[in-house]
Motif scaffolding. Structure first.
Motif, PDB file in Angstrom:
ATOM      1  N   UNK A 174       0.825  -1.203   0.000  1.00 29.64           N
ATOM      2  CA  UNK A 174       0.000   0.000   0.000  1.00 29.64           C
ATOM      3  C   UNK A 174       0.864   1.261   0.000  1.00 29.64           C
ATOM      4  N   UNK A 175       1.970   1.224   0.735  1.00 36.59           N
ATOM      5  CA  UNK A 175       2.862   2.386   0.763  1.00 36.59           C
ATOM      6  C   UNK A 175       3.490   2.610  -0.610  1.00 36.59           C
ATOM      7  N   UNK A 176       3.953   1.535  -1.242  1.00 41.31           N
ATOM      8  CA  UNK A 176       4.578   1.662  -2.559  1.00 41.31           C
ATOM      9  C   UNK A 176       3.587   2.164  -3.609  1.00 41.31           C
ATOM     10  N   UNK A 177       2.350   1.677  -3.538  1.00 38.41           N
ATOM     11  CA  UNK A 177       1.336   2.093  -4.517  1.00 38.41           C
ATOM     12  C   UNK A 177       0.926   3.544  -4.287  1.00 38.41           C
ATOM     13  N   UNK A 178       0.680   3.892  -3.032  1.00 41.36           N
ATOM     14  CA  UNK A 178       0.216   5.240  -2.718  1.00 41.36           C
ATOM     15  C   UNK A 178       1.254   6.298  -3.087  1.00 41.36           C
ATOM     16  N   UNK A 179       2.519   5.984  -2.897  1.00 42.20           N
ATOM     17  CA  UNK A 179       3.582   6.971  -3.099  1.00 42.20           C
ATOM     18  C   UNK A 179       4.451   6.636  -4.308  1.00 42.20           C
ATOM     19  N   UNK A 180       3.864   5.941  -5.268  1.00 42.70           N
ATOM     20  CA  UNK A 180       4.633   5.511  -6.439  1.00 42.70           C
ATOM     21  C   UNK A 180       5.149   6.702  -7.244  1.00 42.70           C
ATOM     22  N   UNK A 181       4.418   7.807  -7.259  1.00 43.35           N
ATOM     23  CA  UNK A 181       4.877   8.966  -8.039  1.00 43.35           C
ATOM     24  C   UNK A 181       6.163   9.541  -7.447  1.00 43.35           C
ATOM     25  N   UNK A 182       6.212   9.649  -6.121  1.00 43.63           N
ATOM     26  CA  UNK A 182       7.429  10.161  -5.479  1.00 43.63           C
ATOM     27  C   UNK A 182       8.596   9.215  -5.727  1.00 43.63           C
ATOM     28  N   UNK A 183       8.348   7.908  -5.635  1.00 44.56           N
ATOM     29  CA  UNK A 183       9.418   6.938  -5.825  1.00 44.56           C
ATOM     30  C   UNK A 183       9.876   6.900  -7.280  1.00 44.56           C
ATOM     31  N   UNK A 184       8.968   7.176  -8.213  1.00 48.32           N
ATOM     32  CA  UNK A 184       9.349   7.186  -9.631  1.00 48.32           C
ATOM     33  C   UNK A 184      10.156   8.420  -9.995  1.00 48.32           C
ATOM     34  N   UNK A 185      10.001   9.482  -9.258  1.00 50.91           N
ATOM     35  CA  UNK A 185      10.681  10.740  -9.588  1.00 50.91           C
ATOM     36  C   UNK A 185      11.848  10.983  -8.644  1.00 50.91           C
ATOM     37  N   UNK A 186      11.527  11.354  -7.414  1.00 47.83           N
ATOM     38  CA  UNK A 186      12.581  11.630  -6.438  1.00 47.83           C
ATOM     39  C   UNK A 186      13.369  10.364  -6.103  1.00 47.83           C
ATOM     40  N   UNK A 187      12.682   9.221  -6.073  1.00 40.74           N
ATOM     41  CA  UNK A 187      13.368   7.963  -5.784  1.00 40.74           C
ATOM     42  C   UNK A 187      14.381   7.593  -6.863  1.00 40.74           C
TER      43      UNK A 187
END
Length: 414
Positions: free
Chosen positions: A202-215
């Motif tokens: 759920x954390x990975x799905x909810x914050x996938x945009x941040x992880x795809x960019x800043x991550x």
């Protein structure tokens, strides 16, 4: 200034000092891992694989570390990490085959992931946003200082006991650091106010945009930082410098790196994260472009200093960006995922260098890393906010002492 000094001083024994002690143990052990593997009969390739187990252990430990911290709290997590690290180091010390040594090194890597995330989560809870970057950069800088000192402190023990002496120093450091961290004053989840643990999915799905960019940019930062430890000594060997000179050049760069730790954190707090993030990756790109042009001690020394500046600016940066982006619910799990991005880059950077050098030249590999760093700088300029978002947790931060009211009356004084 007084409030700032008081807040950071209260973290000295339970957080900052253990980070330095941990770095000393790591610095004493890392140089002897390959030597011990060779003494146990491993081939050169096998010894390299054993060394890589440290990074692999950290990558494998990042996501579980987030779950562990969320479920049992920061203080319990560092004690668990200390136990795992002690067992792993003991296996290294007593290892009788390269496989056992590799398992011990991997366990130490997992423990390192748990320690790092627990300390980061603790600082987020204990320190207001206005001092966050300074606290995280100080912790990271002291760890690097310990890593710099460790080989010198461990040299005498290694002289007496052989490669196993480095692991003995590391074992003592793990125990001492764990004992110091056990005295951390309780804050946040350790005081019974734990947030409900979120599922990792759920954390990975909810914050996938941040992880795809800043991550992704954190991944590039990890690759840039890790690759310097490979490309600099390899190029020094390529131009005919002896190992002693190479070590001295690397030491000069490392000294610059450590010296910039606190200033980098202060700049992040006062000027924003973006300028430091972009500046660090631009410096990495420039250093990798300049490296193939060097042919003497002086010119390579200048590049080593530039790499030290780049790495020093990045001290605490990834932890700070992760802390700024972390949600209130599922914070520890998010931090684990964000750290995974950076640590995966740390594994990938030297592999990219090796792959390009294998099919072309070492200079081409350095230029490839320059291009990657430049891409990361552009990404940081695009995705890192100028200022951290307001932290809703600021209202309930458990300050470590009587300076809480002073900081809240004067949030700009730091």
């Amino acid at each position: 200034m007084t409030s700032e000094a008081g807040t950071l001083r209260r973290l000295a024994v339970p957080v900052f000092l253990p980070s330095a002690v941990f770095g000393i143990g790591q610095g004493a052990a890392i140089p002897v891992v390959a030597l011990q593997a060779r003494d146990l009969g491993a081939s050169v390739g096998g010894a390299g694989l054993v060394v890589a187990m440290l990074g692999l252990g950290m990558v494998l430990g990042d996501l579980p570390a987030g779950r562990i911290v969320a479920r049992i709290g920061e203080r319990s997590a560092v004690l668990l990490g200390s136990a795992v690290g002690a067992v792993g180091t003991a296996l290294c010390l007593l290892s009788w085959t390269p496989v056992v040594l590799g398992i011990g090194v991997g366990m130490y890597g997992v423990a390192s992931a748990v320690w790092a995330l627990a300390r980061q989560a603790y600082i987020i809870e204990a320190v207001p946003v206005a001092l966050r970057a300074r606290a995280l950069s100080t912790m990271a800088g002291l760890n690097r200082l310990g890593t710099l000192i460790g080989p010198f402190l461990g040299a005498g023990v290694v002289y007496l006991l052989g490669p196993r002496g480095g692991f003995l120093v590391e074992l003592v450091a793990v125990v001492v650091a764990g004992a110091l961290m056990a005295g951390m004053p309780a804050v946040g989840s350790d005081r019974g106010g734990a947030r409900a643990a979120q599922t990792m999915r759920s954390v990975l799905v909810t914050h996938r945009r941040v992880l795809r960019t800043l991550g992704v940019n954190a991944l590039i930062m990890g690759a840039s930082r890790a690759s310097r430890t490979a490309v600099l000594p390899l190029w020094a060997d390529h131009i005919g410098l002896d190992p002693t000179t190479t070590s001295l050049l690397f030491g000069v760069g490392a000294a610059v790196d450590v010296a910039l730790s606190y200033p980098a954190g202060r700049w992040m707090d006062l000027r924003g994260r973006r300028v430091v993030a972009v500046g660090s990756l631009v410096a990495f790109a420039a250093a990798h472009v300049a490296l193939p042009l060097t042919g003497s001690v002086l010119t390579l020394g200048a590049v080593a200093v530039l790499m030290g500046v780049a790495n020093g600016l990045s001290n605490g940066l990834i932890m700070t960006l992760g802390a700024d982006a972390a949600p209130e619910d599922g914070r520890a799990e998010f931090l684990g995922a964000f750290r995974l991005c950076h640590d995966a880059g740390s594994l990938a950077g030297p592999l990219v260098l090796a792959a390009v050098a294998a099919v072309a030249t070492l200079g081409a590999g350095s230029l490839a890393l320059a291009a990657i760093s430049a891409l990361g700088a552009a990404g940081m300029a695009r995705w890192v906010p100028r200022r951290p978002r307001p932290d809703s947790d600021e209202r309930r931060v458990r300050r470590l002492g009587s300076d809480e009211r002073a900081v809240r009356r004067n949030p700009g004084r730091s």
